[in-house]
Design a protein around this motif. Sequence first.
Motif, PDB file in Angstrom:
ATOM      1  N   ARG A   1      49.560  23.738  56.505  1.00  0.00           N
ATOM      2  CA  ARG A   1      48.401  23.316  55.718  1.00  0.00           C
ATOM      3  C   ARG A   1      47.688  24.500  55.047  1.00  0.00           C
ATOM      4  O   ARG A   1      46.868  24.296  54.150  1.00  0.00           O
ATOM      5  CB  ARG A   1      47.408  22.579  56.617  1.00  0.00           C
ATOM      6  N   LEU A   2      48.011  25.698  55.489  1.00  0.00           N
ATOM      7  CA  LEU A   2      47.407  26.893  54.872  1.00  0.00           C
ATOM      8  C   LEU A   2      48.128  27.338  53.613  1.00  0.00           C
ATOM      9  O   LEU A   2      47.670  28.253  52.929  1.00  0.00           O
ATOM     10  CB  LEU A   2      47.396  28.049  55.887  1.00  0.00           C
ATOM     11  N   LEU A   3      49.253  26.709  53.280  1.00  0.00           N
ATOM     12  CA  LEU A   3      50.036  27.142  52.118  1.00  0.00           C
ATOM     13  C   LEU A   3      49.263  27.096  50.796  1.00  0.00           C
ATOM     14  O   LEU A   3      49.521  27.916  49.907  1.00  0.00           O
ATOM     15  CB  LEU A   3      51.308  26.301  52.010  1.00  0.00           C
ATOM     16  N   PRO A   4      48.305  26.199  50.573  1.00  0.00           N
ATOM     17  CA  PRO A   4      47.543  26.240  49.306  1.00  0.00           C
ATOM     18  C   PRO A   4      46.802  27.552  49.065  1.00  0.00           C
ATOM     19  O   PRO A   4      46.424  27.842  47.924  1.00  0.00           O
ATOM     20  CB  PRO A   4      46.561  25.071  49.459  1.00  0.00           C
ATOM     21  N   ALA A   5      46.598  28.348  50.110  1.00  0.00           N
ATOM     22  CA  ALA A   5      45.899  29.626  49.916  1.00  0.00           C
ATOM     23  C   ALA A   5      46.708  30.595  49.068  1.00  0.00           C
ATOM     24  O   ALA A   5      46.132  31.469  48.401  1.00  0.00           O
ATOM     25  CB  ALA A   5      45.587  30.261  51.278  1.00  0.00           C
ATOM     26  N   ALA A   6      48.043  30.474  49.080  1.00  0.00           N
ATOM     27  CA  ALA A   6      48.885  31.418  48.343  1.00  0.00           C
ATOM     28  C   ALA A   6      48.686  31.319  46.827  1.00  0.00           C
ATOM     29  O   ALA A   6      48.412  32.332  46.166  1.00  0.00           O
ATOM     30  CB  ALA A   6      50.345  31.223  48.729  1.00  0.00           C
ATOM     31  N   PRO A   7      48.798  30.125  46.193  1.00  0.00           N
ATOM     32  CA  PRO A   7      48.526  30.069  44.743  1.00  0.00           C
ATOM     33  C   PRO A   7      47.075  30.390  44.402  1.00  0.00           C
ATOM     34  O   PRO A   7      46.792  30.914  43.315  1.00  0.00           O
ATOM     35  CB  PRO A   7      48.890  28.622  44.372  1.00  0.00           C
ATOM     36  N   ALA A   8      46.148  30.082  45.307  1.00  0.00           N
ATOM     37  CA  ALA A   8      44.753  30.450  45.041  1.00  0.00           C
ATOM     38  C   ALA A   8      44.599  31.959  44.941  1.00  0.00           C
ATOM     39  O   ALA A   8      43.883  32.474  44.073  1.00  0.00           O
ATOM     40  CB  ALA A   8      43.853  29.896  46.136  1.00  0.00           C
ATOM     41  N   LEU A   9      45.282  32.697  45.830  1.00  0.00           N
ATOM     42  CA  LEU A   9      45.244  34.160  45.773  1.00  0.00           C
ATOM     43  C   LEU A   9      45.953  34.683  44.535  1.00  0.00           C
ATOM     44  O   LEU A   9      45.505  35.658  43.914  1.00  0.00           O
ATOM     45  CB  LEU A   9      45.886  34.730  47.044  1.00  0.00           C
ATOM     46  N   ALA A  10      47.043  34.039  44.139  1.00  0.00           N
ATOM     47  CA  ALA A  10      47.808  34.498  42.975  1.00  0.00           C
ATOM     48  C   ALA A  10      46.991  34.444  41.692  1.00  0.00           C
ATOM     49  O   ALA A  10      47.206  35.247  40.772  1.00  0.00           O
ATOM     50  CB  ALA A  10      49.071  33.656  42.828  1.00  0.00           C
ATOM     51  N   ALA A  11      46.032  33.512  41.614  1.00  0.00           N
ATOM     52  CA  ALA A  11      45.228  33.384  40.395  1.00  0.00           C
ATOM     53  C   ALA A  11      44.443  34.639  40.081  1.00  0.00           C
ATOM     54  O   ALA A  11      44.090  34.889  38.923  1.00  0.00           O
ATOM     55  CB  ALA A  11      44.281  32.196  40.527  1.00  0.00           C
ATOM     56  N   SER A  12      44.152  35.466  41.093  1.00  0.00           N
ATOM     57  CA  SER A  12      43.343  36.666  40.871  1.00  0.00           C
ATOM     58  C   SER A  12      44.152  37.840  40.337  1.00  0.00           C
ATOM     59  O   SER A  12      43.566  38.849  39.940  1.00  0.00           O
ATOM     60  CB  SER A  12      42.671  37.081  42.188  1.00  0.00           C
ATOM     61  N   MET A  13      45.487  37.718  40.286  1.00  0.00           N
ATOM     62  CA  MET A  13      46.292  38.875  39.873  1.00  0.00           C
ATOM     63  C   MET A  13      47.554  38.520  39.096  1.00  0.00           C
ATOM     64  O   MET A  13      48.137  39.399  38.464  1.00  0.00           O
ATOM     65  CB  MET A  13      46.662  39.712  41.103  1.00  0.00           C
ATOM     66  N   TRP A  14      47.994  37.276  39.115  1.00  0.00           N
ATOM     67  CA  TRP A  14      49.235  36.904  38.439  1.00  0.00           C
ATOM     68  C   TRP A  14      48.943  36.153  37.147  1.00  0.00           C
ATOM     69  O   TRP A  14      47.831  35.696  36.895  1.00  0.00           O
ATOM     70  CB  TRP A  14      50.095  36.037  39.358  1.00  0.00           C
ATOM     71  N   THR A  15      50.010  35.997  36.345  1.00  0.00           N
ATOM     72  CA  THR A  15      49.902  35.208  35.126  1.00  0.00           C
ATOM     73  C   THR A  15      49.871  33.726  35.476  1.00  0.00           C
ATOM     74  O   THR A  15      50.127  33.319  36.616  1.00  0.00           O
ATOM     75  CB  THR A  15      51.090  35.483  34.200  1.00  0.00           C
ATOM     76  N   VAL A  16      49.582  32.893  34.462  1.00  0.00           N
ATOM     77  CA  VAL A  16      49.540  31.447  34.681  1.00  0.00           C
ATOM     78  C   VAL A  16      50.906  30.928  35.120  1.00  0.00           C
ATOM     79  O   VAL A  16      51.020  30.146  36.077  1.00  0.00           O
ATOM     80  CB  VAL A  16      49.078  30.726  33.398  1.00  0.00           C
TER      81      VAL A  16
ATOM     82  N   VAL B   1      41.640  31.818  32.549  1.00  0.00           N
ATOM     83  CA  VAL B   1      40.313  32.358  32.234  1.00  0.00           C
ATOM     84  C   VAL B   1      40.263  33.861  32.492  1.00  0.00           C
ATOM     85  O   VAL B   1      39.710  34.629  31.692  1.00  0.00           O
ATOM     86  CB  VAL B   1      39.236  31.624  33.052  1.00  0.00           C
ATOM     87  N   ARG B   2      40.842  34.285  33.613  1.00  0.00           N
ATOM     88  CA  ARG B   2      40.840  35.718  33.941  1.00  0.00           C
ATOM     89  C   ARG B   2      41.577  36.526  32.886  1.00  0.00           C
ATOM     90  O   ARG B   2      41.103  37.598  32.458  1.00  0.00           O
ATOM     91  CB  ARG B   2      41.501  35.934  35.306  1.00  0.00           C
ATOM     92  N   LEU B   3      42.718  36.043  32.446  1.00  0.00           N
ATOM     93  CA  LEU B   3      43.490  36.773  31.441  1.00  0.00           C
ATOM     94  C   LEU B   3      42.734  36.854  30.117  1.00  0.00           C
ATOM     95  O   LEU B   3      42.794  37.875  29.416  1.00  0.00           O
ATOM     96  CB  LEU B   3      44.848  36.110  31.242  1.00  0.00           C
ATOM     97  N   GLN B   4      42.031  35.792  29.760  1.00  0.00           N
ATOM     98  CA  GLN B   4      41.221  35.838  28.542  1.00  0.00           C
ATOM     99  C   GLN B   4      40.130  36.904  28.650  1.00  0.00           C
ATOM    100  O   GLN B   4      39.887  37.659  27.691  1.00  0.00           O
ATOM    101  CB  GLN B   4      40.588  34.470  28.281  1.00  0.00           C
ATOM    102  N   ARG B   5      39.487  36.970  29.802  1.00  0.00           N
ATOM    103  CA  ARG B   5      38.432  37.977  29.992  1.00  0.00           C
ATOM    104  C   ARG B   5      39.019  39.381  29.985  1.00  0.00           C
ATOM    105  O   ARG B   5      38.382  40.313  29.474  1.00  0.00           O
ATOM    106  CB  ARG B   5      37.700  37.707  31.304  1.00  0.00           C
TER     107      ARG B   5
END
Length: 391
Positions: free
Chosen positions: A47-62, A108-112
């Motif tokens: 059930r903790l697996l959703p944390a991985a894509p959430a973390l990826a949003a801060s450093m990876w591309t879409v 949004v992060r990449l745009q900024r």
Amino acid sequence: MTIPHRSRRSRAPGSRRRGLAQWSPLLLTVVIGVLAVATPKAFAVSRLLPAAPALAASMWTVTATVLLGVLTLAAMLAIQLAFDEPATTFTAVAIAGVTAAAAYAAHVRLQRERTLTQVRSVADAAQAVVLRPVPRLLGGVGIETLYLAAAEEARIGGDFFAAVDSPHGVRVLLGDVRGKGLSAVGVASAIANGFREAAYDEPDLARLARRLERSVNRYSETITAPDAGEGFATAIFAEVRPARREVTLLNCGHPAPLLLSGGSGSGGPDGGSIRVLNPSAPSPPLNMAALIGGEYTLDTVALAPGDRLLFYTDGVTETRDRDGRFFPLTEWIAQQPAVSPPHLLALLHRQLLSFSEGALDDDIAALVVRCDGATDHRTAAPSGASPASDR
């Protein structure tokens, strides 16, 4: 010429840490998957697996974030088929929802980041206007420079310097605008560019300062920003004449330069000496003459072979350590071995970052000027600057 644009420590360790951090979302997926297999079914670690894509949003591309979401969903289904873990539907929906939100956050992060890159390119262009490269050898005078912006994201601040090889001698300017924001950068640009033009025409430093005073006054009248009234600057002018081995100084409310004698770059323990070149009488900062008087005092100092002049802004001496103590510039130089001017500024750069633990509160600019007896192509006729006060 040394012009570090941002205050920063060595990049090597940080680069390795950033490299590992880039892989952390994938590593997190693997760790959760291994724990889901290794722990009892009742724990439902998957059930903790959703944390991985959430973390990826801060450093990876879409795209990479979405692919990781698909990978975590596949890992969750594989675990369900192999071990019959409960709440499969709930975890699958959570992964899908978090992945969609993470993909949008990455967008949004990449745009900024693109916007920040554009802003930095504008700052680089502004820096090229205010802080034009100064040749390391100008009219028989060696010049080394150092610039540090207080903020990591900043490329330029209110400190400025310039140097020209004029018919009257090699003229150097170092200053610090007592304002903040874009208006401070504008004042710094107006002074530096005005100096580069007027230094060729005005016969002495006092007239040069008066001309820049008028230029800053006119520029300030065009500014409508709330902090326009703060746009005055302390500055120090120097006119070096190698053939006569002397320098004329005009200090407009700026920290006094240091004369380093007896060494190749410092007044350290090799028998050299340090002399603080305080002005014989105060002169008003630029854009303050109308308020406190417009009398300018010129002082001429003889230069011996091997002498160095260290000019600096108050960001150097007002750098604080963790306990709030100011950086002891004169005492620090007195402890340094005889080194070349570029090495001296490099040592100063590292020492300031170490002393403040990387937390600079103000922009910093410094110059080392040296005259080693190189032949001056100008005649030794007086330039119009006098050791006495110009009233």
